[in-house]
Scaffold this motif. Structure first.
Motif, PDB file in Angstrom:
ATOM      1  N   UNK A   7       0.841  -1.201   0.000  1.00 26.42           N
ATOM      2  CA  UNK A   7       0.000   0.000   0.000  1.00 26.42           C
ATOM      3  C   UNK A   7       0.878   1.254   0.000  1.00 26.42           C
ATOM      4  N   UNK A   8       1.906   1.236   0.825  1.00 24.71           N
ATOM      5  CA  UNK A   8       2.802   2.403   0.907  1.00 24.71           C
ATOM      6  C   UNK A   8       3.537   2.600  -0.438  1.00 24.71           C
ATOM      7  N   UNK A  15       1.781   8.908  -6.022  1.00 21.51           N
ATOM      8  CA  UNK A  15       1.763  10.203  -5.332  1.00 21.51           C
ATOM      9  C   UNK A  15       0.327  10.568  -4.956  1.00 21.51           C
ATOM     10  N   UNK A  16      -0.305   9.620  -4.350  1.00 26.07           N
ATOM     11  CA  UNK A  16      -1.725   9.774  -4.040  1.00 26.07           C
ATOM     12  C   UNK A  16      -2.077   8.884  -2.866  1.00 26.07           C
ATOM     13  N   UNK A  17      -2.970   9.372  -2.018  1.00 25.98           N
ATOM     14  CA  UNK A  17      -3.560   8.499  -0.990  1.00 25.98           C
ATOM     15  C   UNK A  17      -5.074   8.602  -1.069  1.00 25.98           C
ATOM     16  N   UNK A  53      -5.385   5.277 -12.134  1.00 21.69           N
ATOM     17  CA  UNK A  53      -3.988   5.706 -11.997  1.00 21.69           C
ATOM     18  C   UNK A  53      -3.840   6.838 -10.971  1.00 21.69           C
ATOM     19  N   UNK A  54      -4.961   7.340 -10.475  1.00 22.10           N
ATOM     20  CA  UNK A  54      -4.926   8.498  -9.560  1.00 22.10           C
ATOM     21  C   UNK A  54      -5.232   8.127  -8.111  1.00 22.10           C
ATOM     22  N   UNK A  55      -5.653   6.888  -7.887  1.00 17.71           N
ATOM     23  CA  UNK A  55      -6.063   6.518  -6.521  1.00 17.71           C
ATOM     24  C   UNK A  55      -5.403   5.204  -6.117  1.00 17.71           C
ATOM     25  N   UNK A  56      -5.415   4.937  -4.817  1.00 19.50           N
ATOM     26  CA  UNK A  56      -4.791   3.697  -4.322  1.00 19.50           C
ATOM     27  C   UNK A  56      -5.819   2.750  -3.706  1.00 19.50           C
ATOM     28  N   UNK A  57      -7.071   3.189  -3.635  1.00 17.87           N
ATOM     29  CA  UNK A  57      -8.100   2.330  -3.041  1.00 17.87           C
ATOM     30  C   UNK A  57      -9.463   2.669  -3.636  1.00 17.87           C
ATOM     31  N   UNK A  58     -10.328   1.658  -3.646  1.00 18.93           N
ATOM     32  CA  UNK A  58     -11.747   1.865  -3.993  1.00 18.93           C
ATOM     33  C   UNK A  58     -12.577   1.329  -2.840  1.00 18.93           C
ATOM     34  N   UNK A  59     -13.697   2.017  -2.583  1.00 18.47           N
ATOM     35  CA  UNK A  59     -14.534   1.618  -1.454  1.00 18.47           C
ATOM     36  C   UNK A  59     -16.010   1.622  -1.867  1.00 18.47           C
ATOM     37  N   UNK A 229      -0.928  13.153   8.920  1.00 18.58           N
ATOM     38  CA  UNK A 229       0.094  12.510   8.076  1.00 18.58           C
ATOM     39  C   UNK A 229       1.234  11.929   8.930  1.00 18.58           C
ATOM     40  N   UNK A 230       1.720  10.736   8.556  1.00 18.49           N
ATOM     41  CA  UNK A 230       2.882  10.147   9.251  1.00 18.49           C
ATOM     42  C   UNK A 230       4.016   9.959   8.238  1.00 18.49           C
ATOM     43  N   UNK A 231       5.128   9.437   8.697  1.00 18.62           N
ATOM     44  CA  UNK A 231       6.272   9.216   7.796  1.00 18.62           C
ATOM     45  C   UNK A 231       5.933   8.219   6.682  1.00 18.62           C
ATOM     46  N   UNK A 232       4.966   7.323   6.954  1.00 17.46           N
ATOM     47  CA  UNK A 232       4.521   6.356   5.932  1.00 17.46           C
ATOM     48  C   UNK A 232       3.256   6.828   5.241  1.00 17.46           C
TER      49      UNK A 232
END
Ligand SMILES: O=C(O)c1cc(=O)[nH]c(=O)n1[C@@H]1O[C@H](COP(=O)(O)O)[C@@H](O)[C@H]1O
Length: 279
Positions: A7-8, A15-17, A53-59, A229-232
């Motif tokens: 995930x990270x 470049x997206x969360x 290509x713009x997101x890292x998850x779908x819900x 926000x954290x380091x990860x």
């Protein structure tokens, strides 16, 4: 299955969360889609094609599918199967029950050979305590996302009650942290909660937070990042209606992409500022 490490990596690469909510309402989708055998699936497919290509998850939110009976359940299964494997797949069903029943919910959403869906993560309500949560954790590699401090007005009714051991939602986090680590548990914290993120981070320094409430509910992405926000990275920020219903014309998928792109660009700035990705 998507591990914390994967995930990270996705977050850094894209470049997206951003998490895109698929709260697909038959009454809100463009009229021309109603000629398709499954208009909801067609809508979801086009949103996914336009944004992956713009997101890292779908819900997908289960309510929008369950409310359509058998057809809705089929749309959900087919949507699950269409989700890109590199993205975290979250089923937002907010389940919670005695262990025996949670076992069945876990099978329904995690075990592809049982019900046709093998989501990576499930949202759960913590109210019934530890034995209502552990059956999901028996599924190696799957995530549970526990409601901690939600985005709605009613979040103050119970979640912020004072106990001898701090606020009720702080107790929820402490208890859940004793069940599994930050590689299996995420918490839901509403984007509308602003500075409260700083307190959440005292109790959940490493866990990913699923953050709904930007867009239609008015939460501030900048504030969420400032305190959460954290380091990860540690954040998955969800938007549903503001992306999916950016237009209800034939251009709905392009309009959804433009909205998602705008959020991704803001996220990239935050990730660069925090030194998580290079400029
Ligand atoms: O668990 C959730 O995802 C959730 C928790 C919460 O505190 N607030 C919240 O809005 N949600 C969900 O997140 C989505 C928000 O949708 P939009 O307001 O349209 O972006 C919906 O599916 C909600 O059910």
């Amino acid at each position: 299955m998507l591990s914390r490490k994967q995930l990270i990596e996705q977050i850094k690469q894209k470049k997206s969360f951003l998490c895109i909510g698929l709260d697909t309402d038959l009454n809100k989708i463009p009229a021309f889609l109603h000629t398709y055998p499954d208009p909801v699936l067609e809508f979801n497919r086009r949103i996914i094609d336009a944004t992956h290509d713009l997101c890292v998850a779908y819900k997908p939110n289960a309510a929008f599918y369950e409310s359509r009976g058998l057809q809705g359940w089929q749309s959900l299964i087919d949507t699950y199967q269409y989700l890109p494997k590199e993205c975290l797949s979250i089923i937002d069903a907010k389940r919670g029950d005695i262990g025996n029943t949670s076992d069945q919910y876990a099978r329904a959403f995690f075990d592809e050979t049982a019900g046709g869906m093998g989501f990576d993560a499930l949202t759960v309500a913590p109210y019934m305590g530890h034995d209502s949560l552990t059956p999901y954790l028996a599924y190696e590699g799957k995530w549970i996302i526990i409601l901690a401090l939600t985005s709605n007005d009613g979040s103050r009714d119970f979640q912020c009650l004072k106990t001898d051991n701090g606020l009720l939602y702080e107790n929820v986090i402490q208890k859940a942290n004793s069940l599994a680590g930050a590689d299996r548990i995420m918490y839901v914290v509403g984007a509308t909660q602003g500075q409260e993120f700083a307190n959440i981070r005292k109790h959940a320094p490493d866990n990913f937070l699923l953050v709904p409430g930007v867009g239609a509910q008015g939460g501030s992405l900048a504030e969420v990042c400032r305190y959460g926000l954290t380091a990860d990275c540690g954040l998955l920020v969800n938007a549903s209606r503001s992306i999916a219903y950016a237009s209800n014309g034939e251009d709905f998928a392009e309009a959804a992409r433009a909205e998602a792109l705008s959020l991704q660009q803001q996220m990239q700035v935050e990730l660069e500022k925090a030194g998580i990705v290079r400029e």
